[in-house]
Design a protein around this motif. Structure first.
Motif, PDB file in Angstrom:
ATOM      1  N   ILE A   1      -7.384   4.466  -4.945  1.00 32.23           N
ATOM      2  CA  ILE A   1      -6.643   4.981  -6.245  1.00 32.23           C
ATOM      3  C   ILE A   1      -6.997   4.016  -7.141  1.00 32.23           C
ATOM      4  O   ILE A   1      -6.782   4.628  -8.447  1.00 32.23           O
ATOM      5  N   PHE A   2      -7.367   2.970  -7.101  1.00 35.24           N
ATOM      6  CA  PHE A   2      -7.691   1.891  -8.359  1.00 35.24           C
ATOM      7  C   PHE A   2      -9.218   2.181  -8.521  1.00 35.24           C
ATOM      8  O   PHE A   2      -9.551   0.890  -9.074  1.00 35.24           O
ATOM      9  N   SER A   3     -10.091   2.547  -7.859  1.00 37.01           N
ATOM     10  CA  SER A   3     -11.420   2.330  -7.998  1.00 37.01           C
ATOM     11  C   SER A   3     -11.802   2.528  -9.265  1.00 37.01           C
ATOM     12  O   SER A   3     -12.910   1.876  -9.871  1.00 37.01           O
ATOM     13  N   LYS A   4     -11.367   3.148 -10.408  1.00 37.33           N
ATOM     14  CA  LYS A   4     -11.818   3.111 -11.769  1.00 37.33           C
ATOM     15  C   LYS A   4     -11.549   1.831 -12.369  1.00 37.33           C
ATOM     16  O   LYS A   4     -12.191   1.613 -13.466  1.00 37.33           O
ATOM     17  N   TYR A   5     -10.760   1.125 -11.768  1.00 35.95           N
ATOM     18  CA  TYR A   5     -10.522  -0.263 -12.269  1.00 35.95           C
ATOM     19  C   TYR A   5     -11.544  -1.310 -11.972  1.00 35.95           C
ATOM     20  O   TYR A   5     -11.474  -2.666 -11.888  1.00 35.95           O
ATOM     21  N   SER A   6     -12.391  -0.860 -10.461  1.00 35.14           N
ATOM     22  CA  SER A   6     -13.015  -1.911  -9.921  1.00 35.14           C
ATOM     23  C   SER A   6     -14.269  -2.145 -10.750  1.00 35.14           C
ATOM     24  O   SER A   6     -14.954  -1.564 -11.306  1.00 35.14           O
ATOM     25  N   SER A   7     -14.598  -3.467 -10.545  1.00 31.36           N
ATOM     26  CA  SER A   7     -15.664  -3.978 -11.101  1.00 31.36           C
ATOM     27  C   SER A   7     -16.898  -4.201 -10.219  1.00 31.36           C
ATOM     28  O   SER A   7     -17.770  -4.920 -10.377  1.00 31.36           O
ATOM     29  N   GLY A   8     -17.024  -3.462  -9.135  1.00 34.15           N
ATOM     30  CA  GLY A   8     -17.978  -3.516  -7.996  1.00 34.15           C
ATOM     31  C   GLY A   8     -17.375  -4.375  -6.801  1.00 34.15           C
ATOM     32  O   GLY A   8     -17.619  -3.863  -5.663  1.00 34.15           O
ATOM     33  N   PHE A   9     -16.756  -5.252  -7.146  1.00 35.19           N
ATOM     34  CA  PHE A   9     -16.053  -6.169  -6.171  1.00 35.19           C
ATOM     35  C   PHE A   9     -14.469  -6.480  -6.455  1.00 35.19           C
ATOM     36  O   PHE A   9     -14.452  -7.043  -7.505  1.00 35.19           O
TER      37      PHE A   9
ATOM     38  N   LEU B   1       0.763  -1.303   0.051  1.00 41.28           N
ATOM     39  CA  LEU B   1       0.097  -0.080  -0.058  1.00 41.28           C
ATOM     40  C   LEU B   1       0.902   1.453  -0.067  1.00 41.28           C
ATOM     41  O   LEU B   1       0.693   2.164  -0.817  1.00 41.28           O
ATOM     42  N   LEU B   2       1.826   1.308   0.697  1.00 40.57           N
ATOM     43  CA  LEU B   2       2.841   2.314   0.729  1.00 40.57           C
ATOM     44  C   LEU B   2       3.433   2.796  -0.449  1.00 40.57           C
ATOM     45  O   LEU B   2       3.406   4.074  -0.795  1.00 40.57           O
ATOM     46  N   VAL B   3       3.861   1.523  -1.147  1.00 39.68           N
ATOM     47  CA  VAL B   3       4.700   1.911  -2.394  1.00 39.68           C
ATOM     48  C   VAL B   3       3.570   2.455  -3.591  1.00 39.68           C
ATOM     49  O   VAL B   3       4.043   3.417  -4.419  1.00 39.68           O
ATOM     50  N   THR B   4       2.356   1.944  -3.474  1.00 37.49           N
ATOM     51  CA  THR B   4       1.335   2.037  -4.436  1.00 37.49           C
ATOM     52  C   THR B   4       0.878   3.569  -4.184  1.00 37.49           C
ATOM     53  O   THR B   4       0.521   4.094  -5.103  1.00 37.49           O
ATOM     54  N   PHE B   5       0.633   4.019  -3.014  1.00 40.01           N
ATOM     55  CA  PHE B   5       0.215   5.298  -2.713  1.00 40.01           C
ATOM     56  C   PHE B   5       1.145   6.438  -2.935  1.00 40.01           C
ATOM     57  O   PHE B   5       0.662   7.588  -3.092  1.00 40.01           O
ATOM     58  N   ASN B   6       2.430   5.892  -2.653  1.00 39.91           N
ATOM     59  CA  ASN B   6       3.285   6.940  -2.902  1.00 39.91           C
ATOM     60  C   ASN B   6       4.104   6.979  -4.428  1.00 39.91           C
ATOM     61  O   ASN B   6       5.296   7.439  -4.346  1.00 39.91           O
ATOM     62  N   SER B   7       3.477   6.714  -5.245  1.00 40.26           N
ATOM     63  CA  SER B   7       4.154   6.673  -6.848  1.00 40.26           C
ATOM     64  C   SER B   7       3.313   6.810  -7.732  1.00 40.26           C
ATOM     65  O   SER B   7       1.962   6.782  -7.232  1.00 40.26           O
ATOM     66  N   ASP B   8       3.716   6.986  -8.975  1.00 41.11           N
ATOM     67  CA  ASP B   8       2.774   7.287  -9.994  1.00 41.11           C
ATOM     68  C   ASP B   8       1.932   6.144  -9.979  1.00 41.11           C
ATOM     69  O   ASP B   8       2.122   4.777  -9.847  1.00 41.11           O
TER      70      ASP B   8
END
Length: 196
Positions: A78-86, A25-32
């Motif tokens: 941050i990846f909610s646009k890739y979410s398919s509902g679950f 989570l730390l790496v993902t939230f703190n990078s492009d």
């Protein structure tokens, strides 16, 4: 009522899994957004859980739960646009691959050596590469539905798999190295006759 017994080995193993999953989570939230895609601790966590938990339920449940918790956080932020509902589309294939990775840890890391750790790391990268890319290729009009089309899909995934390999090697060295050092210093962490 059953008497609950404090097991420092199990607590430490679970804590280490959670901390390393937190690094995902730390790496993902703190990078492009996709710069470090697949550079994560998840592969190392799968091997670690498979290698050190002698109880099958814990070996699979704790790493899969850590994957689910971090996936849930990422898919609702941050990846909610890739979410398919679950979670995200094809999540079940990723979880199947992850369960196979835990199994690799159980089978290949009964005796933990650097050679076994490297061999198991390469094995799980291969599993991740083939299993998670199969649904990307299958019935996708961007690829011919033959071996050449599947190979093209795999070729396009190479940069992501290189990052997965790098993450697994780095985080695996941290996880396995730290636990082996702690185990040598604190004999209570060594596996006893009871299941952990």
């Amino acid at each position: 009522m059953a008497h609950l017994k404090f097991n420092p080995r199990t607590i430490l193993l679970l804590l280490m899994i959670l901390v390393l999953t937190g690094f995902r989570l730390l790496v993902t939230f703190n990078s492009d957004e996709l710069k470090f895609a697949n550079f994560s601790s998840i592969g190392a966590v799968a091997l670690f859980g498979g290698a050190y938990f002698k109880d099958n339920l814990k070996a699979f449940a704790f790493p899969l739960l850590s994957l689910f918790l971090s996936d849930f956080v990422l898919s609702t932020t941050i990846f909610s646009k890739y979410s398919s509902g679950f979670l995200y589309e094809g999540w079940y294939v990723v979880y199947f691959a992850f369960a196979l990775m835990v199994l690799v840890g159980r089978l290949m890391l009964k005796n933990i050596t650097i050679a076994n750790l490297l061999a198991s790391t390469l094995t799980i990268v291969l599993i991740h590469w083939i299993v998670t890319d199969f649904p990307i290729w299958f019935r996708n009009p961007s690829y011919t539905q033959d071996l050449a089309g599947f190979w093209l899909c795999l070729e396009r995934a190479i940069p992501f798999e290189v990052r997965f390999l790098e993450g697994t090697v780095i985080y695996g060295a941290i996880l396995f190295g730290a636990f082996e050092i702690l185990k040598a210093k604190y004999p209570v962490l060594k596996l006893q006759t009871q299941k952990v």
